[in-house]
Scaffold this active site. Structure first.
Site, PDB file in Angstrom:
ATOM      1  N   LYS A   1       0.817  -1.208   0.000  1.00 30.94           N
ATOM      2  CA  LYS A   1       0.000   0.000   0.000  1.00 30.94           C
ATOM      3  C   LYS A   1       0.855   1.264   0.000  1.00 30.94           C
ATOM      4  CE  LYS A   1      -2.243  -1.025   3.763  1.00 30.94           C
ATOM      5  NZ  LYS A   1      -1.584  -2.314   4.080  1.00 30.94           N
TER       6      LYS A   1
ATOM      7  N   ARG B   1      -9.122   0.966   9.227  1.00 27.93           N
ATOM      8  CA  ARG B   1      -8.783  -0.439   9.439  1.00 27.93           C
ATOM      9  C   ARG B   1      -9.973  -1.235   9.970  1.00 27.93           C
ATOM     10  NH1 ARG B   1      -3.320  -1.710   9.285  1.00 27.93           N
ATOM     11  NH2 ARG B   1      -1.865   0.032   9.418  1.00 27.93           N
TER      12      ARG B   1
ATOM     13  N   ARG C   1      12.498  -7.434   6.075  1.00 28.57           N
ATOM     14  CA  ARG C   1      12.792  -6.013   6.249  1.00 28.57           C
ATOM     15  C   ARG C   1      13.856  -5.785   7.313  1.00 28.57           C
ATOM     16  NH1 ARG C   1       6.771  -3.446   6.886  1.00 28.57           N
ATOM     17  NH2 ARG C   1       6.113  -3.495   4.700  1.00 28.57           N
TER      18      ARG C   1
ATOM     19  N   ARG D   1      12.865  -5.096  13.270  1.00 28.02           N
ATOM     20  CA  ARG D   1      11.839  -4.664  14.209  1.00 28.02           C
ATOM     21  C   ARG D   1      10.981  -5.837  14.665  1.00 28.02           C
ATOM     22  NH1 ARG D   1       8.986   0.313  11.165  1.00 28.02           N
ATOM     23  NH2 ARG D   1       8.420  -1.466   9.856  1.00 28.02           N
TER      24      ARG D   1
ATOM     25  N   ARG E   1      -0.411 -10.356  12.931  1.00 25.49           N
ATOM     26  CA  ARG E   1      -0.980  -9.170  12.271  1.00 25.49           C
ATOM     27  C   ARG E   1      -1.938  -9.569  11.152  1.00 25.49           C
ATOM     28  NH1 ARG E   1       4.096  -5.806  10.529  1.00 25.49           N
ATOM     29  NH2 ARG E   1       2.541  -4.332   9.731  1.00 25.49           N
TER      30      ARG E   1
END
Length: 225
Positions: free
Chosen positions: A13, A88, A123, A156, A167
């Site tokens: 996104k 959301r 990441r 992270r 998630r």
């Protein structure tokens, strides 16, 4: 042009939002950016958001709606905007509707869970600047070291596989119902209802960009007639 991008974490996104804001000359309103700024500032909203994110949960509706309503009063939003990561939940969507903030289109980027896990799990971040890398798709020149400063990169907690899986579960439970919410609104025939655009997001960045542009061009062509 008032747009919403829907899609699970890691659906791309943010990347597509940058293309769209440049194309239409509208600001990208990223709840993620606003939440990170609030966390860095140590505001009450930021403290609450940090605790939720570290658990792999979403920030509360109250926190996010407060930040968004404040943001869209800025002058750069007068010609439109693009919501990245908001709403959301149906509660947040209803809050938008009740505030009279209507949308041109809802663009859903649909990506398989295994693809998302690979994208997010790889990441690495330079914490001070926010520069991001990926161990497979965008590796640093030196493993786990920022290209510009030579400082170490971090993995992270909310990018680790176990958190990503959580998630995705949260997304399916709380955010995915938004697709039906907006579809029902569009099917109602209300003039203010947004158009629904569904995009297969498993491909490359440029392919997805082209698909989104094509669908929005069709929508604009109809509205111009």
């Amino acid at each position: 042009m008032r747009l919403i991008l829907l899609g699970g974490p890691g659906a791309g996104k943010g990347t597509q939002a940058r293309f769209l804001t440049k194309r239409y000359g509208i600001p990208q309103i990223s709840t993620g950016d606003m939440l990170r700024a609030a966390i860095k500032a140590g505001s009450p909203e930021g403290i609450a958001a940090k605790e939720a994110i570290e658990r792999g949960d979403l920030a509360s509706d109250e926190t996010v709606i407060h930040l968004v309503k404040e943001r869209i009063t800025k002058p750069d939003c007068h010609q439109g905007f693009l919501f990245d990561g908001f709403p959301r939940t149906i509660t947040q969507a209803e809050a938008l509707k009740e505030a009279g903030i209507y949308l041109t289109a809802v663009v859903e980027i649909d990506v398989d869970d295994d693809v998302i896990i690979k994208r997010i799990g790889g990441r690495r971040v330079h914490e001070a600047s926010g520069r991001t890398y990926h161990v497979r798709y965008k590796p640093p020149l030196v493993d786990n070291v920022d290209d510009e400063t030579g400082e170490p990169l971090i993995h992270r907690k909310d990018d680790r596989e176990e958190t990503v899986r959580h998630r995705l579960e949260v997304y399916e439970q709380e955010t995915a119902p938004l697709k039906q919410y907006y579809q029902d609104w569009t099917d109602s025939g209300e003039p203010a209802a947004p158009q629904i655009i569904q995009i297969n997001g498993n491909g490359g960045v440029e392919d997805i960009r082209a698909l989104i542009n094509s669908e929005l061009d069709k929508l604009k062509s109809v509205s111009d007639k």
